[in-house]
Design an enzyme around this catalytic site. Sequence first.
Site, PDB file in Angstrom:
ATOM      1  CB  SER A  53      -0.892   0.045   1.234  1.00 56.39           C
ATOM      2  OG  SER A  53      -1.756  -1.052   1.265  1.00 56.39           O
TER       3      SER A  53
HETATM    4  N1  SAH Z   1       0.098  -5.642   4.003  1.00 57.81           N
HETATM    5  C1  SAH Z   1       0.919  -5.960   2.848  1.00 57.81           C
HETATM    6  C2  SAH Z   1       0.230  -5.728   1.527  1.00 57.81           C
HETATM    7  C3  SAH Z   1      -0.966  -6.578   1.359  1.00 57.81           C
HETATM    8  S1  SAH Z   1      -1.469  -6.942  -0.287  1.00 57.81           S
HETATM    9  C4  SAH Z   1       2.240  -5.227   2.880  1.00 57.81           C
HETATM   10  O1  SAH Z   1       2.475  -4.412   3.781  1.00 57.81           O
HETATM   11  O2  SAH Z   1       3.063  -5.499   1.998  1.00 57.81           O
HETATM   12  C5  SAH Z   1      -2.749  -8.072   0.182  1.00 57.81           C
HETATM   13  C6  SAH Z   1      -2.249  -9.430   0.588  1.00 57.81           C
HETATM   14  O3  SAH Z   1      -3.349 -10.171   1.076  1.00 57.81           O
HETATM   15  C7  SAH Z   1      -1.658 -10.223  -0.558  1.00 57.81           C
HETATM   16  O4  SAH Z   1      -0.357 -10.601  -0.243  1.00 57.81           O
HETATM   17  C8  SAH Z   1      -2.598 -11.419  -0.677  1.00 57.81           C
HETATM   18  O5  SAH Z   1      -1.928 -12.614  -1.062  1.00 57.81           O
HETATM   19  C9  SAH Z   1      -3.138 -11.518   0.734  1.00 57.81           C
HETATM   20  N2  SAH Z   1      -4.432 -12.204   0.889  1.00 57.81           N
HETATM   21  C10 SAH Z   1      -5.488 -12.220   0.046  1.00 57.81           C
HETATM   22  N3  SAH Z   1      -6.486 -12.969   0.537  1.00 57.81           N
HETATM   23  C11 SAH Z   1      -6.053 -13.454   1.738  1.00 57.81           C
HETATM   24  C12 SAH Z   1      -6.635 -14.300   2.733  1.00 57.81           C
HETATM   25  N4  SAH Z   1      -7.843 -14.826   2.596  1.00 57.81           N
HETATM   26  N5  SAH Z   1      -5.895 -14.573   3.831  1.00 57.81           N
HETATM   27  C13 SAH Z   1      -4.643 -14.070   3.997  1.00 57.81           C
HETATM   28  N6  SAH Z   1      -4.042 -13.283   3.078  1.00 57.81           N
HETATM   29  C14 SAH Z   1      -4.742 -12.969   1.969  1.00 57.81           C
END
Ligand code: SAH
Length: 204
Positions: A53
């Site tokens: 983000s």
């Molecule tokens: N917080 C992260 C960015 C998140 S991007 C950072 O600081 O880099 C969103 C993430 O959520 C992705 O890596 C994706 O694989 C994960 N995601 C999507 N659905 C999910 C679920 N059901 N459980 C856990 N992670 C999930």
Amino acid sequence: MDKRPNWDFQEAQDPRVRAVMRRVPRHLFVSENQRALAYENVALPISCGQTISQPFIVAFMTEQLQPQPSDHILEIGCGSGYQAAVLSELVAQVFSIEIDPVLAREARDRLKGLGYKNVTVRTGDGFEGWPEEAPFDAIIVTAAAGKIPAPLVEQLRNGGKMVIPVGPPTEPQILTLVEKTGTSVITRPLLSVRFVPFRRESEM
Ligand code: SAH
């Protein structure tokens, strides 16, 4: 560019959050070819088609949780581990769930390599939360969910806060603050945002 610039990050109200944002080396959480942009206020691609983000959003979501030094926090969507690193400098323990095993392994190695000892990363579907470590003082969800997962509300302690983008994957979602007080759950819309969609284990 391995050395971080002197980042004059101003976009946080809370001085503790501002200080942490200036300290965590964001360039080490993005792919090498994106490092020159690491201290711009933009979202950037990470591995596996996911996104880290925009720093403003990381700071804003962090502030909504009003993190306290003794807090245990759950993150859903570890991604690069950047948001977990920011939180880990403000609270006692961070538990972070990532559905993609490759990203989970990379984030775990990266956080360990950088010396973040109070972050535990687990591969799994965050929809179910992490019941063994519940209740949490705060929960942060960094992927867009169609609805607020009931198990996460359940795992929030009384008086706890959750911040989560709610809405369809194809449109801007509403970043929502969920506050659990006694028997009631209050939700408050905060901002229009764009997050990658929440995936379910059944779709992987
Ligand atoms: N917080 C992260 C960015 C998140 S991007 C950072 O600081 O880099 C969103 C993430 O959520 C992705 O890596 C994706 O694989 C994960 N995601 C999507 N659905 C999910 C679920 N059901 N459980 C856990 N992670 C999930």
